[in-house]
Design a protein around this motif. Structure first.
Motif, PDB file in Angstrom:
ATOM      1  N   ASN A 262       1.079  -1.141  -0.089  1.00 51.68           N
ATOM      2  CA  ASN A 262      -0.128  -0.275  -0.101  1.00 51.68           C
ATOM      3  C   ASN A 262       0.926   1.194   0.098  1.00 51.68           C
ATOM      4  O   ASN A 262       1.471   1.478   0.914  1.00 51.68           O
ATOM      5  CB  ASN A 262      -0.908  -0.122   1.180  1.00 51.68           C
ATOM      6  CG  ASN A 262      -1.795   1.120   1.286  1.00 51.68           C
ATOM      7  OD1 ASN A 262      -1.789   1.872   0.358  1.00 51.68           O
ATOM      8  ND2 ASN A 262      -2.566   1.182   2.188  1.00 51.68           N
TER       9      ASN A 262
ATOM     10  N   ALA B  45      -0.616   2.560   5.216  1.00 53.15           N
ATOM     11  CA  ALA B  45       0.123   2.937   4.188  1.00 53.15           C
ATOM     12  C   ALA B  45       1.439   3.186   4.575  1.00 53.15           C
ATOM     13  O   ALA B  45       1.923   3.131   5.689  1.00 53.15           O
ATOM     14  CB  ALA B  45      -0.528   4.663   4.287  1.00 53.15           C
TER      15      ALA B  45
ATOM     16  N   GLY C 141      -0.176   4.258  -0.200  1.00 52.86           N
ATOM     17  CA  GLY C 141      -1.121   5.398   0.317  1.00 52.86           C
ATOM     18  C   GLY C 141      -1.277   6.562  -0.934  1.00 52.86           C
ATOM     19  O   GLY C 141      -1.320   5.898  -2.183  1.00 52.86           O
TER      20      GLY C 141
END
Ligand SMILES: [Cu+2]
Length: 481
Positions: free
Chosen positions: A257, A295, A259
């Motif tokens: 991830n 994130a 973000g």
């Protein structure tokens, strides 16, 4: 007698404790094994791949010196149909090239900033032990190259990203990727491995607004993305980009991830992760439905596919999946396994208040003669079905949701071809369709309805909201099933 017994118990308790301590002690040593001193043997060029592919496993090889060439490119790409975005990339893709190492490797990193780029960039690899994760040594202007080197001493799956100010903006434009550090001897082998990374994007226009969309700093600060996607764009893992596997195979997803803002509730509809390396580290959790990926974090998920079908990858913060793009597909082919998943065994309408067409358990659809119904009766029954089955996506007046669910009210697509409409309900629909001049590129799952139910719901829709009043019969549906 009693006394000896007690002494015996005491002694064995003591022995046991000692033994346990010994085991624990040796376990601890194992975990804290220091890879900083491992010598490297030989040198090779690191293999880099763009998503959803990953380089081949390290297997049994010794720790080596890896020469790694990564080129930064600022380039225009497609966010979704008709929507362009200027991505900043590591290696020409979002997420950036996948890097695969083993613990103890020494990586000689060559970071090149293409002369056509406009900005300086750098790289912070979470797998690096050192200031800025490499960022402080790697700031590189367009048309230049920086070289730095590091030793990977902690196994795991790590995010890398650009860390040049404004950091959030560089990440939001796609500057992130994954670096895997395999343990000694490698991860256990599986049949298929893929690279999937989520990211949120902030554009000046709303979701689907056409043209080249500039980055929107305000929305980024407020954390209200227009797009939340896997692998850099809407539909990267659908429409020909689907991940694939065969029944019986083991699948591993390296999920990251980037973000910059959102946390991902990563889930595969219809699958259970047999094992998850939580947060990309060494702790393995078993039998997981949804794994949280922060994130700037990652997870390794492994599962075996036992039944054929299309399995949908989503961020289970579910509006992101159906309205912002966080949706991908894994297509599994092979023989059905009725032991594990039966498919629909029995189907019928459930009308709690005086329903007229409830079926008895065990009664097969084939045996039941479908009663002749007037158009008015069909419309009545069809309305109920619409209200329970289709309405969630196509909305109460068939008006749909812009860019996501096409309208059924005054739909030129619907009115042009009733056979096609029947097939849509029987088999589902994916890929690009144009309804009333607007493009949709989404997924409608096949609906588990009987011939009679499909005839009724379509007759209702065709006789509502300004449509062309077609009457659909169960025979018409049966012929296309
Ligand atoms: Cu950058």
């Amino acid at each position: 007698m009693k006394r000896t017994n007690k002494t015996w118990i005491k002694t064995s308790f003591l022995m046991c404790s000692l033994f346990m301590l010994l085991i624990l002690g040796s376990c601890k040593k194992e975990e804290a094994k220091d890879y900083a001193d491992i010598m490297t043997e030989g040198e090779m060029d690191a293999e880099l791949t763009s998503p959803p592919h990953v380089p081949k496993p390290v297997g049994n090889r010794t720790a080596m010196k890896l020469k790694l060439n990564m080129e930064i490119k600022e380039q225009e790409g497609t966010m979704t149909d008709g929507v362009k975005y200027t991505y900043w990339t590591f290696g020409g893709s979002v997420p950036g090239s996948f890097i695969r190492t083993r613990v103890g490797d020494e990586v000689e990193f060559h970071l090149k900033n293409h002369p056509d780029n406009k900005l300086p960039h750098n790289i912070d690899l979470h797998a690096v032990t050192g200031p800025g994760g490499g960022a402080t040594s790697s700031l590189v202007a367009p048309g230049h190259e920086k070289v730095f080197s590091f030793k990977v001493i902690n196994p795991g799956l790590y995010v890398y990203h650009c860390a040049t100010a404004p950091v959030g903006m560089h990440i939001a434009n796609g500057m992130y990727g994954l670096i895997l550090v395999e343990p000694e001897g490698g991860l256990p082998p599986v049949d298929k491995e893929y690279y999937v990374m989520q990211g949120d994007f902030y554009t000046q226009g709303e979701y689907g607004a056409k043209g080249l969309q500039p980055f929107d700093m305000n929305k980024a600060v407020k954390e209200t993305p227009d797009y939340v996607v896997f692998n850099g764009k809407v539909g990267a893992l659908t429409n020909g980009g689907e991940l694939t596997a065969k029944v019986g195979e083991t699948v591993r997803l390296f999920v990251g991830n980037g973000g910059p803002n959102l946390v991902s509730s990563f889930h595969v509809i219809g699958e259970i992760f047999d094992s998850v390396h939580i947060e990309g580290g060494s702790t393995i959790n078993k039998n997981v439905q949804t794994t949280l990926i922060p994130a700037g974090g990652a997870a390794i998920v492994d599962f075996k596919v036992e039944t054929p079908g299309t399995f949908i990858l989503v961020d289970h913060s579910i509006f992101r999946a159906f309205n912002k793009g966080a949706l991908g597909m894994l297509k599994v082919e092979g023989k059905e396994n009725k032991n594990i998943y039966s498919g629909t065994i029995q189907e019928g309408i459930y009308l709690p208040e005086g329903g007229t067409i409830q079926k008895m358990p065990g009664e097969s659809t084939a045996k039941t003669a479908i009663p002749k119904r007037t158009v008015a009766e069909k419309i009545n029954i069809g309305k109920e079905i619409f209200g329970t089955t289709c309405f969630a996506c196509h909305q109460s007046e068939g008006q749909g949701i812009p860019s996501t669910f096409p309208p059924l009210a005054k739909s030129d697509y619907l009115n042009a071809d009733s056979k096609r409409a029947i097939k849509t309900i029987l088999h589902g629909l994916t890929g690009e369709v144009t309804v009333n001049g607007k493009k949709y590129n989404n997924v409608m799952p096949a609906q588990n309805l009987s011939d009679d139910e499909i005839a009724n719901v379509l007759t209702y829709i065709y006789n509502s909201w300004g449509n062309n009043k077609t009457e659909v019969t169960p025979e018409m549906v049966k012929a296309l099933r």
